[in-house]
Design a protein around this motif. Structure first.
Motif, PDB file in Angstrom:
ATOM      1  N   ALA A  89      19.670  35.079 -17.246  1.00 16.10           N
ATOM      2  CA  ALA A  89      18.846  34.580 -18.937  1.00 16.10           C
ATOM      3  C   ALA A  89      17.475  34.453 -17.698  1.00 16.10           C
ATOM      4  O   ALA A  89      17.429  34.008 -16.002  1.00 16.10           O
ATOM      5  CB  ALA A  89      19.114  33.001 -18.556  1.00 16.10           C
ATOM      6  N   ASP A  90      16.420  34.523 -18.324  1.00 14.56           N
ATOM      7  CA  ASP A  90      15.330  33.921 -17.401  1.00 14.56           C
ATOM      8  C   ASP A  90      14.444  32.620 -18.130  1.00 14.56           C
ATOM      9  O   ASP A  90      15.438  32.214 -18.552  1.00 14.56           O
ATOM     10  CB  ASP A  90      14.389  35.327 -18.014  1.00 14.56           C
ATOM     11  N   ASP A  91      13.177  32.691 -17.343  1.00 13.61           N
ATOM     12  CA  ASP A  91      12.915  31.050 -17.807  1.00 13.61           C
ATOM     13  C   ASP A  91      12.025  31.343 -19.796  1.00 13.61           C
ATOM     14  O   ASP A  91      11.348  29.716 -19.809  1.00 13.61           O
ATOM     15  CB  ASP A  91      11.689  30.362 -17.236  1.00 13.61           C
ATOM     16  N   THR A  92      12.151  31.927 -20.638  1.00 13.51           N
ATOM     17  CA  THR A  92      11.202  31.880 -21.833  1.00 13.51           C
ATOM     18  C   THR A  92      12.896  31.734 -22.956  1.00 13.51           C
ATOM     19  O   THR A  92      11.308  31.068 -23.422  1.00 13.51           O
ATOM     20  CB  THR A  92      11.186  33.438 -22.346  1.00 13.51           C
ATOM     21  N   LEU A  93      13.505  31.293 -22.779  1.00 14.51           N
ATOM     22  CA  LEU A  93      14.517  30.310 -23.737  1.00 14.51           C
ATOM     23  C   LEU A  93      14.311  32.034 -24.958  1.00 14.51           C
ATOM     24  O   LEU A  93      14.900  31.651 -25.778  1.00 14.51           O
ATOM     25  CB  LEU A  93      13.987  29.271 -24.001  1.00 14.51           C
ATOM     26  N   ASP A  94      14.114  33.033 -24.742  1.00 11.78           N
ATOM     27  CA  ASP A  94      14.413  34.109 -26.024  1.00 11.78           C
ATOM     28  C   ASP A  94      15.736  34.585 -25.674  1.00 11.78           C
ATOM     29  O   ASP A  94      15.528  34.967 -24.152  1.00 11.78           O
ATOM     30  CB  ASP A  94      12.537  34.633 -25.630  1.00 11.78           C
ATOM     31  N   ALA A  95      16.554  34.123 -26.547  1.00 14.24           N
ATOM     32  CA  ALA A  95      17.896  35.152 -26.372  1.00 14.24           C
ATOM     33  C   ALA A  95      18.020  36.067 -26.101  1.00 14.24           C
ATOM     34  O   ALA A  95      18.893  37.039 -25.582  1.00 14.24           O
ATOM     35  CB  ALA A  95      18.432  35.228 -27.864  1.00 14.24           C
ATOM     36  N   GLY A  96      16.375  37.226 -26.519  1.00 18.92           N
ATOM     37  CA  GLY A  96      16.817  38.729 -25.719  1.00 18.92           C
ATOM     38  C   GLY A  96      16.247  38.865 -24.703  1.00 18.92           C
ATOM     39  O   GLY A  96      16.498  40.321 -24.409  1.00 18.92           O
ATOM     40  N   ARG A  97      15.546  37.741 -23.889  1.00 22.96           N
ATOM     41  CA  ARG A  97      14.812  38.623 -22.915  1.00 22.96           C
ATOM     42  C   ARG A  97      16.066  38.481 -21.161  1.00 22.96           C
ATOM     43  O   ARG A  97      15.933  37.216 -21.557  1.00 22.96           O
ATOM     44  CB  ARG A  97      13.838  37.628 -22.527  1.00 22.96           C
ATOM     45  N   HIS A  98      16.322  39.309 -20.370  1.00 23.26           N
ATOM     46  CA  HIS A  98      17.514  38.879 -19.672  1.00 23.26           C
ATOM     47  C   HIS A  98      16.094  39.266 -18.274  1.00 23.26           C
ATOM     48  O   HIS A  98      15.571  40.075 -18.064  1.00 23.26           O
ATOM     49  CB  HIS A  98      17.904  39.146 -19.748  1.00 23.26           C
TER      50      HIS A  98
END
Length: 159
Positions: A89-98
């Motif tokens: 997971a990245d730091d955006t809390l966007d479920a589709g962004r990794h």
């Protein structure tokens, strides 16, 4: 204090993952199904590895990871040992962004279509996070991330 890590791997069998995790973490890795908290070795990390449908269908959860272990270095080492791409997971809390971590240690942001199923989230339709895509420009969450669109970064002494 301990941490929880959740990663995805591109096509690795769970039986391959456990020994590679132990090497990448430099710790004893105990599968969740057989871990007895009363009998855990010192410095052991409990992990659950299973397969789900979709892209990056091998899912890894690590429980009780000591804060002193750097996650980016560990996942980069795992990618190198398995010779497979990994996601976290990245730091955006966007479920589709990794973050895609390649076996050579590079990290880049990517997007997936996420579909909820009875078996959990299924990822499909991977694309790079790039300013060429309208969803990644301007005031998007992508531009506020530490991992900006079009960025390619080394995994901090990981590979």
């Amino acid at each position: 204090m301990t941490e929880l890590w959740n990663w995805r791997i591109d096509g690795a069998a769970p039986v391959e993952v456990y020994p590679a995790l132990a090497e990448a973490l430099g710790r004893v890795v105990m599968p969740l199904a057989v871990a007895d908290p009363a009998r855990l070795p010192t410095y052991a990390v409990i992990c659950d590895v299973w397969e789900a449908p979709g892209e990056f269908g091998t899912i890894v959860d690590c429980y009780g990871v000591p804060e002193s272990l750097p996650e980016l270095s560990a996942v980069a080492a795992l990618a190198r040992l398995l010779d497979r791409d990994c996601l976290l997971a990245d730091d955006t809390l966007d479920a589709g962004r990794h973050l895609l971590v390649a076996p050579d240690g590079t990290i880049r942001p990517v997007h997936f279509e996420v579909t909820e199923t009875d078996d959990g989230e299924v990822l499909s339709a991977r694309r790079l996070c790039t300013l060429a895509h309208p969803g990644c420009r301007g005031w998007s969450r992508c531009c506020r991330s530490r991992w900006e669109p079009d960025s390619v970064n080394p995994a901090l002494a990981a590979a």
